[in-house]
Design an enzyme around this catalytic site. Structure first.
Site, PDB file in Angstrom:
ATOM      1  N   ILE A 135       0.868  -1.171   0.000  1.00  0.00           N
ATOM      2  CA  ILE A 135       0.000   0.000   0.000  1.00  0.00           C
ATOM      3  C   ILE A 135       0.905   1.221   0.000  1.00  0.00           C
ATOM      4  CG2 ILE A 135      -1.988  -1.092   1.090  1.00  0.00           C
ATOM      5  CD1 ILE A 135      -1.127  -0.007   3.750  1.00  0.00           C
ATOM      6  N   ASP A 136       0.377   2.334  -0.446  1.00  0.00           N
ATOM      7  CA  ASP A 136       1.189   3.532  -0.604  1.00  0.00           C
ATOM      8  C   ASP A 136       1.685   4.067   0.740  1.00  0.00           C
ATOM      9  OD1 ASP A 136       0.706   3.523  -3.386  1.00  0.00           O
ATOM     10  OD2 ASP A 136      -1.227   4.500  -3.051  1.00  0.00           O
ATOM     11  N   ARG A 137       2.732   4.850   0.680  1.00  0.00           N
ATOM     12  CA  ARG A 137       3.339   5.409   1.892  1.00  0.00           C
ATOM     13  C   ARG A 137       2.306   6.096   2.783  1.00  0.00           C
ATOM     14  NH1 ARG A 137       7.321  10.313   0.978  1.00  0.00           N
ATOM     15  NH2 ARG A 137       5.317  11.194   0.343  1.00  0.00           N
ATOM     16  N   ARG A 235      -7.408   5.402  -5.734  1.00  0.00           N
ATOM     17  CA  ARG A 235      -7.140   6.825  -5.966  1.00  0.00           C
ATOM     18  C   ARG A 235      -7.449   7.210  -7.414  1.00  0.00           C
ATOM     19  NH1 ARG A 235      -1.090   7.199  -3.892  1.00  0.00           N
ATOM     20  NH2 ARG A 235      -1.396   9.432  -4.286  1.00  0.00           N
TER      21      ARG A 235
END
Length: 308
Positions: A135-137, A235
């Site tokens: 998963i993204d930062r 997103r």
């Protein structure tokens, strides 16, 4: 050491990259494409290009490169481990933590912390040991991690077969009229900005299901379930339908909410289900909304629904 994989072509015909994508392999399409270029995938003993068309009788050999001794530093960084056994870990990642080392982020990542805690699988190479999905930062929440290669292959197969339940909470801009819906729009790398993804014809299938949890003035809290797992899928899809995730500096705008300074997109991986790859036991985990998310919601004005 990861073993060589042999695929005997019987009746499959088509581009080798497409054929490999349809096989139940524990490697990403990007990894396989790189190996085609570097000679770690051979057809009848010969290196071929991605556009090579395989025919009946061909033999494909996948020879993963040797895993070199990692130079990643194991760091004693606190981890919120939700579950652990001999094969897997489930971690609740905080917002702001990078999952694995990359350019500009060689330390302080989830992998650095995991290496201090336990041995990890080697399938994804020296910079992403144990990482089955990411998963993204600035997305918080649940991640499954493999401690050995057999477990990694099992978890990867579950992801590819869409057998995991992955539910996110997302705060998005705008007010929804519908209570639920599905976004089915293909995603691929942006044709101009190569650091971004976009909904584009010819992209990979991407399906996102959403359900309204609560409506606020100017905003909506959604429960989002991933059927596929493309890079930045939620997103990208939310921006595509005109409701970007709040605080998303890439696909929306990094705006703040009244009294709360946002540090990234308001996206939390809340629920994760999986099958323990050795025992077959069904496991399901839930992560409470973190403080940053609750603080943001507290600044919003709920819309009172009129049932009359």
């Amino acid at each position: 050491m990861t073993k060589k994989i042999t695929i005997n072509i019987i009746d499959q015909i088509g581009r080798i990259d497409v054929i490999l994508a349809k096989e139940n392999l524990p490697y990403s399409r990007t990894t396989l494409a790189d190996w085609l270029q570097t000679g770690h995938i051979l057809v009848n003993g010969i290196q071929v290009k991605r556009a090579y068309k395989v025919t009946a009788g061909d033999t494909i050999n996948i020879i993963p490169p040797a895993v070199t001794t990692t130079e990643i530093i194991a760091e004693d960084i606190p981890l919120e481990i939700i579950y652990e056994d001999d094969d897997i870990l489930v971690v609740d990642k905080p917002q702001g933590m990078v999952v694995h080392p990359a350019v500009g982020h060689s330390t302080g990542t989830l992998v650095n912390a995991l290496l201090f805690h336990a041995p990890l699988s080697t399938i994804n190479g020296e910079f992403r040991p144990g990482i089955v999905h990411r998963i993204d930062r600035d997305t918080s929440g649940l991640l499954m991690v493999a401690k050995n290669d057999q477990a990694h292959q099992g978890l990867s197969a579950q992801l590819k077969a869409h057998k995991n339940d992955r539910i996110y909470y997302a705060l998005v801009r705008g007010e929804f009229v519908e209570n639920s819906g599905t976004i089915n729009a293909p995603i691929s790398r942006h044709k101009v900005d190569r650091k971004k993804q976009a909904v584009q014809e010819g992209g990979r299938e991407a399906i996102t299901h959403f359900e309204v949890i609560e409506r606020y003035v100017g905003y909506t809290l959604l429960k989002v379930r991933l059927e596929t797992g493309r890079t930045h899928q939620i997103r990208v899809h939310m921006t595509y339908i005109g409701h970007p995730v709040v605080g998303d500096p890439v696909y929306g705008s990094a705006q703040n909410l009244a009294g709360v300074k946002l540090k990234g997109q308001m996206l939390h991986a809340k629920t994760l289900s999986l099958t323990q790859p050795k025992t077959g036991k069904e496991l399901r985990f839930d992560s409470a909304l973190p403080a940053y998310f609750k603080d943001a919601l507290a600044t919003l004005t709920p819309i009172i629904q009129n049932d009359n």
